[in-house]
Structures are given as C-alpha cells and as structure tokens.
Design a protein around this motif. Structure first.
Motif, short mmCIF file in Angstrom:
data_model
loop_
_atom_site.label_atom_id
_atom_site.label_comp_id
_atom_site.label_asym_id
_atom_site.label_seq_id
_atom_site.Cartn_x
_atom_site.Cartn_y
_atom_site.Cartn_z
N TYR A 199 0.82 -1.21 0.00
CA TYR A 199 0.00 0.00 0.00
C TYR A 199 0.86 1.26 0.00
CZ TYR A 199 -4.77 -1.73 0.10
OH TYR A 199 -5.96 -2.28 -0.26
N GLY A 200 1.99 1.22 0.69
CA GLY A 200 2.90 2.36 0.61
C GLY A 200 3.38 2.60 -0.80
N ALA B 99 -0.90 2.88 4.84
CA ALA B 99 -0.32 3.31 3.56
C ALA B 99 0.48 4.59 3.73
CB ALA B 99 -1.43 3.50 2.54
N ALA B 100 -0.07 5.54 4.50
CA ALA B 100 0.60 6.83 4.70
C ALA B 100 1.93 6.67 5.42
CB ALA B 100 -0.31 7.78 5.46
N THR B 101 1.93 5.90 6.51
CA THR B 101 3.16 5.76 7.29
C THR B 101 4.21 4.95 6.54
OG1 THR B 101 2.13 3.92 8.50
CG2 THR B 101 2.08 6.08 9.54
N GLU B 102 3.78 3.92 5.82
CA GLU B 102 4.74 3.14 5.03
C GLU B 102 5.40 4.01 3.97
OE1 GLU B 102 5.94 -0.04 5.03
OE2 GLU B 102 4.96 -0.35 6.97
N PHE B 103 4.59 4.85 3.30
CA PHE B 103 5.17 5.74 2.31
C PHE B 103 6.13 6.72 2.96
CE2 PHE B 103 5.33 9.79 0.14
CZ PHE B 103 5.71 9.42 -1.15
N ALA B 104 5.74 7.29 4.09
CA ALA B 104 6.57 8.29 4.76
C ALA B 104 7.90 7.71 5.24
CB ALA B 104 5.81 8.89 5.94
N ILE B 105 7.87 6.47 5.72
CA ILE B 105 9.10 5.82 6.18
C ILE B 105 10.07 5.61 5.02
CG2 ILE B 105 10.03 3.63 7.06
CD1 ILE B 105 7.44 3.49 8.80
N GLU B 106 9.52 5.20 3.87
CA GLU B 106 10.37 4.90 2.72
C GLU B 106 10.75 6.14 1.92
OE1 GLU B 106 11.73 1.98 1.98
OE2 GLU B 106 10.79 1.11 3.77
N LYS C 51 4.01 16.71 5.89
CA LYS C 51 3.41 16.34 7.18
C LYS C 51 2.64 15.04 7.00
CE LYS C 51 2.55 21.17 8.54
NZ LYS C 51 1.49 22.17 8.87
N VAL C 52 2.46 14.32 8.10
CA VAL C 52 1.56 13.16 8.12
C VAL C 52 0.53 13.41 9.21
CG1 VAL C 52 1.34 10.67 8.48
CG2 VAL C 52 3.37 11.59 7.35
#
Length: 224
Positions: A100-101, A127-134, A141-142
């Motif tokens: 999802y990221g 999905a948001a946090t996975e994208f932000a981590i990568e 901002k998240v």
C-alpha cells in the motif's frame, strides 16, 4: 487521465493509471493561492493526498470538502481494492502495508507531485506511514486519524473471521450484508454512535459487493 464533473459543490472525479492499477480520486481546492492570516499576503496552497479506511472510499470525507478546499489543494483517493479503483485478486497482489505504501508512491509519481502532506484515517494510515518511512524527503506532514498501527486484539467477530479456512467462508457469507456491516460500524468502529448514518452504510455495501470487493477487503484484514 479520465475525469468527470461531480454534482454542484462536490469535488471533481478523476481516474488515473498509477503503476499497474487504475485509481479513482477526487480533487478539490484549486492549485492556486490563499490568503495568509498572519501576513495578509498570498501563499501557495499546500498539496495533500487524503486516504480512507477499510471498506470505505473518498466519500468518507464528503462532509469536509468545502473546508478542506479552503486550505489545501487535495486529492482524496479510493485505495486500490476499494471504492471505484481496481480490485486485483489477492493471488496477484499482497494487500499488505509495504504494497500500500508503494501504491501511494505510484500515485504521486503519476501526478508529478514531489512533496505533499498525507492525511489518512484507519487503514489508510498504514499506507501513509509506510510511504513516509520509505520516502521521508517527499513528505511535508503526516496527519493520522484513528490510524491502524497500535497493536490491540480484534473484537470477537474479527477473531472468528481470521480463523483458518472457516474465517474466509464466513466473510464471504456475512461480509456484504446490511446487518453485519451496520453491527460492525455501530459496535466496533464508532465510539460516538450518533455519527452512524445510512449514507455511509450504503457506500460500504456498494464497495464490498462490487466485483472483487470481498476478496480485497478480506485480504487487507488478514494482512494489515
């Protein structure tokens, strides 16, 4: 990219090919300038990608369009597997957090958006946090709303539905009924029961009973 005109006052609907999948999203808040409350001058509106939760769609935010558009140039997405976006078979895609990221990245790349804010509710928070981590350099901002990510035991029905063999069969049987979804929303989702309304339920029933809807919903429940 395909687009259609929405009802008066609603954001405009688009479809776009993002990676391997066709994704629906709505867009609001023009990509122009807004008045800065501090200086009185004008500044560019921030860009935001908005993500919904499980068995939902961009319609989750339907009561917020006008307010969001005042401050943001937003694109609210139907995540792959939900809404009117593609619903690929779980045999072909993993429906897990990392995947999802990657879907968020495919969307941002398709739009040519380099940096933006992520606003995400429940499952969309994964999905948001996975994208932000990568991709930390691409995130302003998240903002997470009741996000998945804090480990806690599922409700009794959830534990039953996650049982090997029988769980999938029960989900196919019960997952798309009006009573089961209403019970899920009222008993397991909303702390404030008065926020329930039939409009939300109708949208969820349409999504889960569309071709591939139950399979995608069950796969995300098991993998997220």
């Amino acid at each position: 990219m395909d687009s259609t005109t929405s009802n008066a006052g609603a954001p405009v609907t688009h479809f776009i090919q993002a990676g391997k999948h066709r994704v629906r999203y709505v867009e609001g808040g023009d990509d122009g300038k807004m008045v800065d409350a501090n200086s009185g001058g004008k500044r560019q509106k921030p860009r935001a990608i908005i993500l919904h939760g499980w068995i939902a769609s961009h319609q989750l935010y339907r009561k917020c369009w006008a307010g969001l558009g005042e401050f943001l140039h937003y694109r609210a997405v139907d995540l792959v597997g939900f809404g009117d976006s593609d619903k690929p078979s779980p045999n072909d895609v993993p429906y897990d957090p990392k995947w999802y990221g990657e879907q968020v990245r495919h969307l941002a790349d398709a739009w040519g958006w380099d940096k933006f804010t992520l606003i995400a509710q429940s499952m969309g928070g994964v999905a948001a946090t996975e994208f932000a981590i990568e991709n930390p350099s691409r995130v302003e901002k998240v903002i997470l709303i009741d996000s998945v990510g804090v480990a806690q035991p599922p409700p009794v029905l959830g534990r039953i539905l996650q049982a090997p063999v029988i769980g999938s069969a029960l989900f196919q049987l019960l997952g798309g009924t009006k009573k089961s979804l209403k019970d899920f929303l009222v008993n397991d989702v909303w702390y404030v029961k008065s926020v329930y309304n039939d409009e939300v339920l109708t949208d969820m029933l349409r999504i889960i009973n569309s071709p591939g809807g139950k399979e995608a919903a069950y796969a995300t429940m098991m993998n997220i």
